[in-house]
Design an enzyme around this catalytic site. Structure first.
Site, PDB file in Angstrom:
ATOM      1  N   TRP A 156      -0.728  24.044 -14.276  1.00  0.00           N
ATOM      2  CA  TRP A 156      -0.167  23.553 -15.544  1.00  0.00           C
ATOM      3  C   TRP A 156      -0.107  22.041 -15.374  1.00  0.00           C
ATOM      4  CZ3 TRP A 156       4.261  21.026 -17.498  1.00  0.00           C
ATOM      5  CH2 TRP A 156       4.421  21.132 -18.880  1.00  0.00           C
ATOM      6  N   GLU A 167      16.977  32.161 -31.469  1.00  0.00           N
ATOM      7  CA  GLU A 167      15.968  32.813 -30.621  1.00  0.00           C
ATOM      8  C   GLU A 167      14.810  33.332 -31.475  1.00  0.00           C
ATOM      9  OE1 GLU A 167      15.043  32.903 -27.761  1.00  0.00           O
ATOM     10  OE2 GLU A 167      13.813  34.700 -27.544  1.00  0.00           O
ATOM     11  N   LYS A 208       5.218  29.746 -17.831  1.00  0.00           N
ATOM     12  CA  LYS A 208       6.321  30.706 -17.722  1.00  0.00           C
ATOM     13  C   LYS A 208       7.535  30.092 -17.040  1.00  0.00           C
ATOM     14  CE  LYS A 208       8.389  34.669 -17.985  1.00  0.00           C
ATOM     15  NZ  LYS A 208       8.885  35.095 -19.307  1.00  0.00           N
ATOM     16  N   CYS A 266       3.043  25.798 -11.523  1.00  0.00           N
ATOM     17  CA  CYS A 266       1.681  26.226 -11.184  1.00  0.00           C
ATOM     18  C   CYS A 266       1.817  27.486 -10.341  1.00  0.00           C
ATOM     19  CB  CYS A 266       0.972  25.141 -10.381  1.00  0.00           C
ATOM     20  SG  CYS A 266       0.880  23.595 -11.259  1.00  0.00           S
ATOM     21  N   ARG A 280       2.091  31.311 -14.875  1.00  0.00           N
ATOM     22  CA  ARG A 280       2.829  30.095 -14.473  1.00  0.00           C
ATOM     23  C   ARG A 280       2.101  28.834 -14.904  1.00  0.00           C
ATOM     24  NH1 ARG A 280       6.634  31.088 -10.383  1.00  0.00           N
ATOM     25  NH2 ARG A 280       6.542  28.907  -9.798  1.00  0.00           N
ATOM     26  N   GLU A 337       6.892  29.536 -30.521  1.00  0.00           N
ATOM     27  CA  GLU A 337       6.106  29.530 -29.274  1.00  0.00           C
ATOM     28  C   GLU A 337       4.963  30.548 -29.307  1.00  0.00           C
ATOM     29  OE1 GLU A 337       8.199  30.589 -25.691  1.00  0.00           O
ATOM     30  OE2 GLU A 337       9.471  32.003 -26.723  1.00  0.00           O
ATOM     31  N   ASN A 349       2.386  22.509  -6.208  1.00  0.00           N
ATOM     32  CA  ASN A 349       3.174  22.887  -7.382  1.00  0.00           C
ATOM     33  C   ASN A 349       4.340  21.905  -7.421  1.00  0.00           C
ATOM     34  OD1 ASN A 349       4.541  24.103  -9.417  1.00  0.00           O
ATOM     35  ND2 ASN A 349       5.205  25.886  -8.234  1.00  0.00           N
ATOM     36  N   GLY A 350       4.465  21.133  -8.514  1.00  0.00           N
ATOM     37  CA  GLY A 350       5.583  20.179  -8.610  1.00  0.00           C
ATOM     38  C   GLY A 350       5.066  18.800  -8.996  1.00  0.00           C
ATOM     39  N   HIS A 393      25.446  22.696 -46.049  1.00  0.00           N
ATOM     40  CA  HIS A 393      25.742  21.297 -45.669  1.00  0.00           C
ATOM     41  C   HIS A 393      24.463  20.486 -45.470  1.00  0.00           C
ATOM     42  CE1 HIS A 393      29.974  22.288 -45.285  1.00  0.00           C
ATOM     43  NE2 HIS A 393      29.617  23.360 -44.615  1.00  0.00           N
ATOM     44  N   LYS A 410      10.904  32.206 -30.852  1.00  0.00           N
ATOM     45  CA  LYS A 410       9.809  33.162 -30.651  1.00  0.00           C
ATOM     46  C   LYS A 410       8.651  32.853 -31.593  1.00  0.00           C
ATOM     47  CE  LYS A 410      10.756  35.364 -27.164  1.00  0.00           C
ATOM     48  NZ  LYS A 410      11.305  34.101 -26.708  1.00  0.00           N
TER      49      LYS A 410
END
Ligand code: AGP
Length: 616
Positions: free
Chosen positions: A76, A485, A611, A2, A27, A492, A102-103, A508, A489
């Site tokens: 968040w 990566e 983030k 947050c 965040r 997300e 935050n947490g 395989h 991208k």
């Protein structure tokens, strides 16, 4: 995860809080709220579900009293959905005290039962409100916000940064942190608190990072830091290396577009001051000691997400150049598999934010088990560097977009610098090879610029593929992490199923996924490197082409071997094979951004993400 802001000073709390929250919104953006004590000593709180703009609109329609003391929060969600009631601040002491957090408070349930049994009531489902009610009870008992904090934090378990104000103590904001970030901004006649320096950098660039299990009390002219037992703690200020403008969009359509454009500088600035006459010397490692480095017999890189893929790229270079075995582990897996750790194990953590809880806890675990720890981090004063023996900062500047781009290439740069520094210390590379690889590194910023200047075709391709349902990515050697990566991208940003594979793995099993028209990006290794590897990847292309795949090849300028088999070829400048990742990843970042844009999605704040993931 947050964003939190605190302010004491003049009658402008609201402007300071909203400005700080705007810079911290990446965040977390499920809900936002502010609490201010006005000149009459009355506490006012406004909070709304949704992005910060929803709160700003509410305040424009119904202005709230301003004041010299305030706290603000952008959330968040962890406990309780993103609703008005669950938004922070939460109140205690019958509405006279406000708290933001935050947490995660892991023992909030028994504490809530204790308070309910005493007759207290709650309006939300959050763990934070439990802290607020507890603080209110202890404020009644002690008459001091700071003393109340000391009593409350002694009872909390988990990760938390808490800020609180009380209307009976105007001009005072108190904060406490455990396993979650908190920094102080030092002003003249005013002081600030924030999750990171972006909260206040437009007002001051003088900052102090708060350490583990510490309480800070700020007033307009004083900052006091103690441990949880109330003992005074000496703190050291630092100068924030970038200004507010650097964290603004600067005319770009999105932070992500801006940050991709900054990738040449991110590499150049990370190299700056660490290359001398063709050799790498990382000053931050001097204190670590060459003798210690020379004695390392195993390296474990720990990170999450994009940072972990940077680690996978770095692994190839570090092991090849230093001849020290290197493994890469996801932070959240590492400490639960009871890994073998010895005093000659080096753990390298990679974290843009320096606050990722999974990585922080893995670093602590490794150090408690006797390993040495080096942090690769992009955020000054962050928690993970403070929990490490040494830090190699990347200098990518503030990365605001949730999807990491410039930090990724800066992380690879830092890892390659480390690999060359370690090779020099161990004498495992000739002077000539060191000089050759340093020259390759120094040439990368210009080569990235070249890729950026020729990215129009990628934007067109993205528009054409905007209705794709699934996209695959193939790569081999250092191209394999780039395939991973590229897939991340796309997931997300464009919310499209995407998967990266080692090119040799396709036959395989995964090749069963190939059907007519299936788009597949292939990162083709340079034909000037391992001719055998190049030939094998071209064969892989033929195998999937034969089954109807639509091939987009990321290949070195002039690589004629792929032309007959690829539907699209995205050329990248020539570079030594180990250095191709810096260039191959750029078109994949742009592709994901452009496809998300074509779908009308928010590329800076994708759904469900934050983030910095500061909960495990
Ligand atoms: C990258 O695009 C993602 N946003 C995510 O995977 C990120 O890399 C990961 O959460 C690690 O974050 P950190 O670098 O701040 O530790």
């Amino acid at each position: 995860m947050c964003g939190i802001v605190g302010y004491v000073g003049s009658e402008k709390s609201l402007e300071v809080l909203l400005g700080g929250l705007k810079r911290l919104e990446y965040r977390g953006y499920d809900s936002a709220g502010v609490a201010i004590v006005d000149a009459a000593g009355e506490l006012h709180t406004v909070k709304r579900a949704g992005k910060l703009s929803v709160l700003a609109d509410e305040l424009a329609a119904h202005p709230m009293a301003n004041g010299s003391t305030g706290i603000g929060h952008t959330r968040w969600a962890t406990h309780g959905g993103p609703t008005d009631r669950n938004a922070h601040p939460h109140l205690g002491d019958d509405g006279r005290l406000a708290v933001i957090h935050n947490g995660i408070i892991e023992n909030f349930a028994p504490l809530k039962d204790e308070l309910l049994a005493e007759g207290f009531s709650f309006t939300s489902e959050t763990d934070t409100e439990v802290a607020a009610v507890l603080l209110g009870r202890e404020f009644r008992a002690t008459g001091s916000l700071q003393e109340a904090f000391r009593r409350v934090v002694a009872r909390l378990e988990g990760a938390f940064t808490l800020l609180a104000l009380h209307q009976d103590e105007p001009g005072v904001v108190v904060g406490a942190r455990r396993n979650s970030p908190l920094v102080i901004g030092l002003g003249d006649g005013e002081n600030f608190l924030g999750s990171d320096v972006a909260a206040f950098v437009e007002h001051t660039r003088r900052a102090v990072a708060i350490g583990q299990d510490q309480i800070v009390t700020i007033t307009p002219n004083e900052v006091k830091v103690t441990d949880f037992d109330g003992n005074a703690v000496e703190v050291e200020a630092f100068e924030v290396a970038w200004d507010a403008a650097a964290s603004e969009k600067g005319g770009w359509s999105s932070f992500m577009a801006k940050e991709i454009s900054e990738e040449p500088d991110a590499v150049a600035n990370t190299l700056r001051g660490r290359v001398l006459d063709g050799r790498v010397v990382i000053p931050e490692l001097e204190a670590f000691g060459d003798d210690v480095l020379a004695g390392i017999d195993r390296i474990t890189i720990i990170a999450c997400g994009t940072a972990a893929y940077a680690g996978q790229v770095g692994r190839y270079a570090i092991e090849k150049w230093s001849r020290v075995p290197v493994e890469v582990e996801l932070s959240h897996e590492f400490r639960y598999r009871d890994p073998v750790i010895t005093p000659t194990t080096l753990v390298i953590s990679i974290s843009q934010s320096g606050e990722t809880m999974d990585t922080l806890m893995a670093v602590k675990y490794a150090r408690e088990a006797g390993a040495r720890a080096i942090s690769v981090c992009n955020t000054q004063g962050a928690t993970i560097p403070r929990e490490s023996d040494a830090v190699v900062y990347t200098h990518a500047g503030p990365e605001v977009a949730v999807a990491s781009t410039k930090a990724f290439v800066a992380q690879i740069t830092a890892l390659y610098l480390f690999g060359l520094h370690l090779a020099r210390v161990r004498g495992s590379l000739s002077e000539a090879d060191q000089a050759e690889y340093v020259a390759e590194l120094l040439a990368i910023p210009a080569k990235i610029s070249h890729v950026l200047e020729s990215s129009e075709s990628i934007a067109q391709l993205a528009k054409w593929m905007s209705d794709s349902r699934a996209v695959l990515f193939l790569g081999r050697h250092v191209g394999y992490p780039i395939a991973l990566e590229g897939a991340l991208k796309l997931k997300e940003l464009a919310y499209i199923h995407a998967e990266g594979f080692a090119a040799g793995e396709l036959k395989h099993g995964p090749i069963a996924l190939i059907e007519a028209g299936q788009p597949v990006f292939v990162i083709v290794p340079s034909p000037r490197g391992s001719a055998e590897m190049h030939k094998k990847v071209v064969s892989n292309i033929q195998e999937i082409r034969a089954r109807g795949a639509r091939i987009i090849a990321i290949a070195e300028q002039g690589d004629a071997a792929v032309l007959p088999f690829a539907d699209e070829v995205v050329p990248i400048p020539l570079a030594a094979p180990m250095f191709e990742p810096f260039l191959a990843v750029i078109p994949l970042q742009i592709f994901a951004m452009e496809l998300a844009t074509a779908k009308g999605l928010d590329v800076d704040q994708p759904r469900n993400l934050a983030k910095s993931v500061t909960v495990e």
